[in-house]
Write an enzyme that holds these catalytic residues in place. Sequence first.
Site, PDB file in Angstrom:
ATOM      1  CE  LYS A 168       4.744  -8.253   2.514  1.00  0.00           C
ATOM      2  NZ  LYS A 168       4.457  -7.050   1.734  1.00  0.00           N
ATOM      3  CG  ASN A 169       4.875  -4.857   4.823  1.00  0.00           C
ATOM      4  OD1 ASN A 169       5.322  -5.345   3.787  1.00  0.00           O
ATOM      5  ND2 ASN A 169       3.588  -4.820   5.100  1.00  0.00           N
ATOM      6  NE  ARG A 176       2.139   1.366  -3.247  1.00  0.00           N
ATOM      7  CZ  ARG A 176       1.515   2.312  -3.904  1.00  0.00           C
ATOM      8  NH1 ARG A 176       1.186   2.155  -5.157  1.00  0.00           N
ATOM      9  NH2 ARG A 176       1.217   3.441  -3.316  1.00  0.00           N
ATOM     10  CB  CYS A 227      -1.491  -6.929  -3.216  1.00  0.00           C
ATOM     11  SG  CYS A 227      -0.615  -8.320  -2.514  1.00  0.00           S
ATOM     12  NE  ARG A 233      -1.181  -0.749  -2.839  1.00  0.00           N
ATOM     13  CZ  ARG A 233      -0.439  -1.746  -2.369  1.00  0.00           C
ATOM     14  NH1 ARG A 233      -0.453  -2.922  -2.966  1.00  0.00           N
ATOM     15  NH2 ARG A 233       0.326  -1.593  -1.313  1.00  0.00           N
ATOM     16  N   PRO A 234      -2.311   5.092  -5.823  1.00  0.00           N
ATOM     17  CG  PRO A 234      -3.384   7.091  -5.243  1.00  0.00           C
ATOM     18  CD  PRO A 234      -3.538   5.593  -5.178  1.00  0.00           C
ATOM     19  CG  ASP A 249      -1.436  11.209  -4.559  1.00  0.00           C
ATOM     20  OD1 ASP A 249      -1.328  10.003  -4.262  1.00  0.00           O
ATOM     21  OD2 ASP A 249      -2.277  11.960  -4.025  1.00  0.00           O
ATOM     22  CG  LEU A 250      -0.199  11.104  -0.440  1.00  0.00           C
ATOM     23  CD1 LEU A 250      -0.770  10.325   0.750  1.00  0.00           C
ATOM     24  CD2 LEU A 250      -0.536  12.595  -0.296  1.00  0.00           C
ATOM     25  CG  ASP A 307      -1.146  -5.401   5.511  1.00  0.00           C
ATOM     26  OD1 ASP A 307      -1.843  -4.911   4.605  1.00  0.00           O
ATOM     27  OD2 ASP A 307       0.048  -5.081   5.701  1.00  0.00           O
ATOM     28  NE  ARG A 320       4.375  -9.899  -3.686  1.00  0.00           N
ATOM     29  CZ  ARG A 320       3.542  -8.881  -3.579  1.00  0.00           C
ATOM     30  NH1 ARG A 320       2.327  -8.966  -4.046  1.00  0.00           N
ATOM     31  NH2 ARG A 320       3.926  -7.766  -3.016  1.00  0.00           N
TER      32      ARG A 320
END
Length: 419
Positions: free
Chosen positions: A22-23, A92, A116, A121-122, A124-125, A305, A397
Amino acid sequence: MELWHIRGGRRLSGSCRVQGSKNATLPILAASLALPRRSELEGVPGLRDVDAALEILRLLGCRICREGDSVQIDSGGLSGREVPRELMLKMRSSVIFMGALLARCGEARLSLPGGCRLGKRPIDLHLMALRALGAEIREEGDRIECRSRGLRGAQIRFPFPSVGATENAMLAACGAQGETRIFGAAREPEIVALQDYLCALGAEVSGAGTDCITVGAVRKTASAPFRIPSDRIAAATLACAVGSAGGSAELKNVDPAHFSTVLHFLNQAGCDIITKQRAVTVCAPGRLRAVGPVVTAPYPGFPTDAQPVLMAALLRAEGDSTITETIFENRYRQVEELRRLGAQIELQGRRALIHGVERLHAGRLRATDLRGGASMVVAALSADGETVVADEGHITRGYENLDGALARLGAEIRVENDG
Ligand code: EPZ
């Protein structure tokens, strides 16, 4: 709502094939629009998150043809610049479309991504990297507008190896003039898969798998088929399922090195692990031994995970195991549900102390998130009686036919769709 009915107590045996990752698939789908190419992906898992990513591609004007696990994408006719809020909220990794759209058309309009709920879970990066490449970014409420009058290669330094931010930086850099170097990059196998795919599309990317990635010029190439690598977290989940239920199972289509930290702890817990080049056999005794300390960390450390599913396998282990979660601030949402099966887990901030119990009993649980839901299924395999896990679609998912794979290995499991 899906109701997962699992009757515990059956040892697992046999073999099953592990799904495509998935990822790896999600950033690769976003990458398919960064460059105006045709591409053909094989081994694409059938997942709700993949459906959402394909819907975004279609909406932006790509032509998609999906047959079984193969997907053809033609991004030549890209017309959209905006990902609607309802699609952004589905997962995400919709945020990776920001780098891809910027690379391709110098413009992207989106909103904050969903996914999730694992604590803050910012992004900014992600924004820092895109700004370094010359993007102007305006944030208003949850809306984000990015523009550039030509991205320029840059040196990007990440203080933490964020997977998504590294992927966004790689994609945006493909649309920049000049070379980009990404320092402090994430080293996950999914980053290597993204590099391989971008190279297949004609980009010059190197260094993935180390903490410094270089993105250079883009050449024109003929499209080539690309195979999605296997899902190391789905493999870890099935390995932990064998650890939980006992028995022996061969997992095919895996790269054992990609989840060796998980196999290491299963081995420490008393499982025999036999690895081949593309397969792993896990032989588990009736009851595992406690292990620890398990500390989650960026790759090549223990994957966050896999933390919930290893926890599930350790609930009945002899002795006390400890897990420390360092990546996400709130990734123990499964704990309260697992306690309903009689699990004894103490939470002390980021540390979980698991007092192994001799028996778990059946219960009615509610899946809290993707891996948390999977951990409940894994735990239920070793509980006495029938457990029901109610799930609003978190598990599907990320897992393609998890119930089918477990049933194939002899688990008593069925999923009922409750409307
Ligand atoms: C990816 O998420 C995975 N998702 C996650 O898998 C995985 O848990 C995570 O990497 C870590 O391995 C996909 O690949 C689609 P990160 P991502 O950016 O990219 C902080 C699953 O179950 N951070 O490496 O979102 C962040 O808050 C999912 O399949 C910032 O502070 O992970 C977190 O604490 C869940 N600012 C940490 O870094 C940023 O701009 C790791 O996040 C970005 C991240």
